[in-house]
Design a protein around this motif. Structure first.
Motif, PDB file in Angstrom:
ATOM      1  N   VAL A  57       3.600 -14.301   1.102  1.00 14.32           N
ATOM      2  CA  VAL A  57       3.090 -13.046   1.013  1.00 14.32           C
ATOM      3  C   VAL A  57       2.293 -13.096  -0.358  1.00 14.32           C
ATOM      4  O   VAL A  57       2.594 -13.847  -1.374  1.00 14.32           O
ATOM      5  CB  VAL A  57       4.245 -11.952   0.823  1.00 14.32           C
ATOM      6  N   LYS A  58       1.100 -12.440  -0.510  1.00 17.70           N
ATOM      7  CA  LYS A  58       0.354 -12.289  -1.508  1.00 17.70           C
ATOM      8  C   LYS A  58       1.009 -11.721  -2.848  1.00 17.70           C
ATOM      9  O   LYS A  58       1.815 -10.898  -2.679  1.00 17.70           O
ATOM     10  CB  LYS A  58      -1.013 -11.741  -1.324  1.00 17.70           C
ATOM     11  N   LYS A  59       0.854 -12.068  -4.076  1.00 21.32           N
ATOM     12  CA  LYS A  59       1.310 -11.576  -5.099  1.00 21.32           C
ATOM     13  C   LYS A  59       0.509 -10.504  -5.814  1.00 21.32           C
ATOM     14  O   LYS A  59      -0.742 -10.624  -6.187  1.00 21.32           O
ATOM     15  CB  LYS A  59       1.727 -12.654  -6.133  1.00 21.32           C
ATOM     16  N   GLY A  60       1.160  -9.399  -6.063  1.00 22.86           N
ATOM     17  CA  GLY A  60       0.387  -8.127  -6.977  1.00 22.86           C
ATOM     18  C   GLY A  60      -0.770  -7.871  -6.640  1.00 22.86           C
ATOM     19  O   GLY A  60      -1.668  -7.672  -6.984  1.00 22.86           O
ATOM     20  N   THR A  61      -0.683  -7.549  -4.974  1.00 20.09           N
ATOM     21  CA  THR A  61      -2.203  -7.384  -4.126  1.00 20.09           C
ATOM     22  C   THR A  61      -2.090  -6.029  -3.589  1.00 20.09           C
ATOM     23  O   THR A  61      -1.263  -5.584  -2.502  1.00 20.09           O
ATOM     24  CB  THR A  61      -2.184  -8.657  -3.201  1.00 20.09           C
ATOM     25  N   PRO A  62      -2.728  -4.963  -3.950  1.00 20.38           N
ATOM     26  CA  PRO A  62      -2.929  -3.763  -3.188  1.00 20.38           C
ATOM     27  C   PRO A  62      -3.583  -4.025  -1.796  1.00 20.38           C
ATOM     28  O   PRO A  62      -4.505  -4.799  -2.025  1.00 20.38           O
ATOM     29  CB  PRO A  62      -3.686  -2.739  -4.133  1.00 20.38           C
ATOM     30  N   LEU A  63      -3.160  -3.671  -0.703  1.00 15.41           N
ATOM     31  CA  LEU A  63      -3.791  -3.911   0.700  1.00 15.41           C
ATOM     32  C   LEU A  63      -4.685  -2.911   0.779  1.00 15.41           C
ATOM     33  O   LEU A  63      -4.428  -1.660   0.496  1.00 15.41           O
ATOM     34  CB  LEU A  63      -2.735  -4.080   1.552  1.00 15.41           C
ATOM     35  N   SER A  64      -6.078  -3.219   1.228  1.00 16.56           N
ATOM     36  CA  SER A  64      -6.905  -2.286   1.693  1.00 16.56           C
ATOM     37  C   SER A  64      -7.100  -2.176   3.021  1.00 16.56           C
ATOM     38  O   SER A  64      -7.758  -1.318   3.529  1.00 16.56           O
ATOM     39  CB  SER A  64      -8.321  -3.102   1.160  1.00 16.56           C
ATOM     40  N   SER A  65      -6.085  -2.661   3.815  1.00 14.81           N
ATOM     41  CA  SER A  65      -6.196  -2.458   5.267  1.00 14.81           C
ATOM     42  C   SER A  65      -5.667  -1.228   5.562  1.00 14.81           C
ATOM     43  O   SER A  65      -4.776  -0.770   4.790  1.00 14.81           O
ATOM     44  CB  SER A  65      -5.133  -3.568   6.057  1.00 14.81           C
ATOM     45  N   HIS A  66      -6.200  -0.504   6.820  1.00 14.31           N
ATOM     46  CA  HIS A  66      -5.514   0.640   7.274  1.00 14.31           C
ATOM     47  C   HIS A  66      -4.462   0.449   8.001  1.00 14.31           C
ATOM     48  O   HIS A  66      -4.710  -0.353   8.954  1.00 14.31           O
ATOM     49  CB  HIS A  66      -6.756   1.493   7.683  1.00 14.31           C
ATOM     50  N   ILE A  67      -3.343   0.916   7.686  1.00 19.38           N
ATOM     51  CA  ILE A  67      -2.142   0.669   8.360  1.00 19.38           C
ATOM     52  C   ILE A  67      -1.477   1.937   8.874  1.00 19.38           C
ATOM     53  O   ILE A  67      -1.330   2.978   8.384  1.00 19.38           O
ATOM     54  CB  ILE A  67      -1.073   0.195   7.153  1.00 19.38           C
ATOM     55  N   ILE A  68      -0.800   2.008  10.263  1.00 20.17           N
ATOM     56  CA  ILE A  68       0.008   2.762  10.685  1.00 20.17           C
ATOM     57  C   ILE A  68       1.261   2.268  10.982  1.00 20.17           C
ATOM     58  O   ILE A  68       1.552   0.805  11.056  1.00 20.17           O
ATOM     59  CB  ILE A  68      -0.629   3.524  11.824  1.00 20.17           C
ATOM     60  N   THR A  84       0.868  -1.145  -0.036  1.00 24.03           N
ATOM     61  CA  THR A  84      -0.237  -0.083  -0.105  1.00 24.03           C
ATOM     62  C   THR A  84       0.972   1.384  -0.011  1.00 24.03           C
ATOM     63  O   THR A  84       2.107   1.444   0.496  1.00 24.03           O
ATOM     64  CB  THR A  84      -0.956  -0.029   1.049  1.00 24.03           C
ATOM     65  N   LEU A  85       0.497   2.339  -0.460  1.00 25.09           N
ATOM     66  CA  LEU A  85       1.005   3.730  -0.538  1.00 25.09           C
ATOM     67  C   LEU A  85       0.490   4.453   0.367  1.00 25.09           C
ATOM     68  O   LEU A  85       0.598   5.546   0.315  1.00 25.09           O
ATOM     69  CB  LEU A  85       1.108   4.303  -1.902  1.00 25.09           C
ATOM     70  N   LYS A  86      -0.601   4.016   1.149  1.00 21.99           N
ATOM     71  CA  LYS A  86      -1.205   4.624   2.133  1.00 21.99           C
ATOM     72  C   LYS A  86      -1.094   4.448   3.592  1.00 21.99           C
ATOM     73  O   LYS A  86      -2.033   5.001   4.510  1.00 21.99           O
ATOM     74  CB  LYS A  86      -2.913   4.479   1.861  1.00 21.99           C
ATOM     75  N   ALA A  87      -0.115   3.767   4.106  1.00 18.58           N
ATOM     76  CA  ALA A  87       0.184   3.417   5.377  1.00 18.58           C
ATOM     77  C   ALA A  87       0.508   4.871   5.985  1.00 18.58           C
ATOM     78  O   ALA A  87       1.112   5.821   5.109  1.00 18.58           O
ATOM     79  CB  ALA A  87       1.234   2.655   5.490  1.00 18.58           C
ATOM     80  N   ARG A  88       0.508   5.007   7.289  1.00 18.83           N
ATOM     81  CA  ARG A  88       0.708   6.442   7.803  1.00 18.83           C
ATOM     82  C   ARG A  88       1.750   6.357   8.841  1.00 18.83           C
ATOM     83  O   ARG A  88       1.921   5.319   9.802  1.00 18.83           O
ATOM     84  CB  ARG A  88      -0.683   6.981   8.250  1.00 18.83           C
ATOM     85  N   SER A  89       2.390   7.371   8.853  1.00 21.08           N
ATOM     86  CA  SER A  89       3.398   7.669  10.201  1.00 21.08           C
ATOM     87  C   SER A  89       2.551   8.208  11.228  1.00 21.08           C
ATOM     88  O   SER A  89       1.198   8.419  11.169  1.00 21.08           O
ATOM     89  CB  SER A  89       4.257   8.725   9.513  1.00 21.08           C
TER      90      SER A  89
END
Ligand SMILES: [Zn+2]
Length: 295
Positions: free
Chosen positions: A253-264, A58-63
Motif C-alpha cells: 500500500v502506498k504511504k502517506g497518500t490521499p486517494l483521488s479515486s471516487h470510492i463507494i 480518503t475521507l470522501k468514500a461514500r455509503s
C-alpha cells in the motif's frame, strides 16, 4: 512480432501493483459502526492517523442509501448495491428485494463465499460486535465466526485471539462504536469525540496483535465504516451521514497518500478480491481501488 518484443520485455520488467500486493497474505478489515469521516480530522485518534500517514486513505468514500447499517455492511461485503443484493434497511436480516443471485449458501455472494469457492482451504474469520452482521454473511463459508453480542471489549479480545491463533487470510472485525454514542449523545458532540479515542485504542490493539502474530510485513489493514451521522441519527442524505473513511495500510500500500479515486462502499469487496487475486462474481459492481497500491 519483432517490433512487439521490446514492448513485451518492458511489460515483464515493470513491477505491477498486482505484483506488489502479492506479498499480502493477510487482509484485516475493521469496520467501525457510525464512524463519520467528518470527525476524523478533529478527533484524537493517534492510531488511525498513524495508519493514514503511513498508508493510503480518503475521507470522501461514500455509503449507499439509506445511510444505515445492514444495507451498508451488506454492500461493503457483497460488492454491489442494495437493489441487487436486496438488503435495504438498517436492520435487514433477509433481503427485502429478492437477491438477484444466490450462491450455494443461499445468500448473495459476499467476499467470504467467493473466497471459499476459489480458495477452499483459506482461513477466514468474522468477529463482530453487532449480531446483525451474522445475518449478512455465509457463516458456513467462514473458518471462524464469533458474535460478541454488543460487547466491544469481548469483540476486541476475540479478534486478537483469532489473529494470533489463526492468522486468517481475510478477517472482518465489526465494532459497534461509535454508533451507540452517536445515537445516545449525538454526532459532533464531546461524548462522540471521546468515544472515538476509545475506538482508536481498540484499533491500536488490533494493529499490535498483527505485529505480535508476526505477520505485520504480510498484512494489509483496512479501517472503514458503514455510515456517519447527524444529530442523534443517520439514514439520511447529508454528507456527515454519507461520507465514510477508507484507510488502507500495509504491504504494497502506498504511504502517506490521499486517494483521488471516487470510492463507494461496495468497492471494498472488489478491492479485497483484487488483492487476493480472486475473480469477482459477475453480479458485483464495485471497482478495485488500485490507486492505493504502490507500482
Ligand atoms: Zn451502522
Amino acid at each position: 512480432m519483432k517490433r512487439l518484443f521490446p514492448f513485451v520485455l518492458l511489460m515483464l520488467l515493470l513491477p505491477s501493483a498486482q505484483a506488489q500486493v502479492k506479498k499480502a497474505k493477510h487482509i484485516i478489515l475493521i469496520g467501525c459502526d457510525g464512524l463519520g469521516a467528518y470527525a476524523i480530522p478533529q478527533a484524537d485518534m493517534p492510531h488511525v492517523k498513524a495508519l493514514m500517514s503511513d498508508g493510503a486513505w480518503t475521507l470522501k468514500a461514500r455509503s449507499v442509501l439509506p445511510s444505515s447499517s445492514a444495507v451498508n455492511w451488506a454492500s461493503m461485503l457483497m460488492g454491489t448495491g442494495p437493489t441487487m443484493h436486496g438488503y435495504t434497511e438498517w436492520g435487514s436480516q433477509t433481503p427485502e428485494i429478492p437477491s438477484i443471485e444466490q450462491n450455494r449458501y443461499r445468500l448473495f455472494p459476499s467476499i467470504f463465499g467467493v473466497i471459499r469457492e476459489q480458495r477452499p482451504h483459506a482461513k477466514t474469520a468474522a468477529v463482530y460486535s453487532w449480531p446483525g452482521i451474522g445475518y449478512l454473511i455465509e457463516k458456513d463459508a467462514i473458518s471462524t465466526v464469533v458474535s460478541a453480542n454488543d460487547n466491544e471489549d469481548l469483540c476486541t479480545e476475540e479478534a486478537i485471539r483469532v489473529i494470533k491463533a489463526e492468522k486468517p487470510m481475510f478477517m472482518f472485525i465489526h465494532f459497534d462504536e461509535p454508533d451507540h454514542t452517536g445515537h445516545a449523545a449525538g454526532h459532533r458532540t464531546e461524548a462522540y469525540y471521546t468515544k472515538l479515542t476509545e475506538v482508536d485504542a481498540r484499533i491500536g490493539k488490533i494493529k499490535q496483535a498483527i505485529s505480535d502474530a508476526g505477520i505485520a510485513d504480510q498484512t494489509i489493514l483496512i479501517v472503514t465504516s458503514d455510515h456517519g451521522g447527524k444529530d442523534k441519527g443517520h439514514g439520511g442524505k447529508s454528507l456527515d451521514e454519507v461520507e465514510v473513511p477508507w484507510i488502507m495500510h500495509g504491504v504494497g500500500v502506498k504511504k502517506g497518500t490521499p486517494l483521488s479515486s471516487h470510492i463507494i462502499t461496495y468497492d471494498m469487496a472488489t478491492t479485497i478480491a483484487w488483492i487476493l487475486g480472486i475473480k469477482p462474481p459477475q453480479s458485483w459492481r464495485g471497482q478495485a481501488i488500485t490507486e492505493a497500491f504502490a507500482k
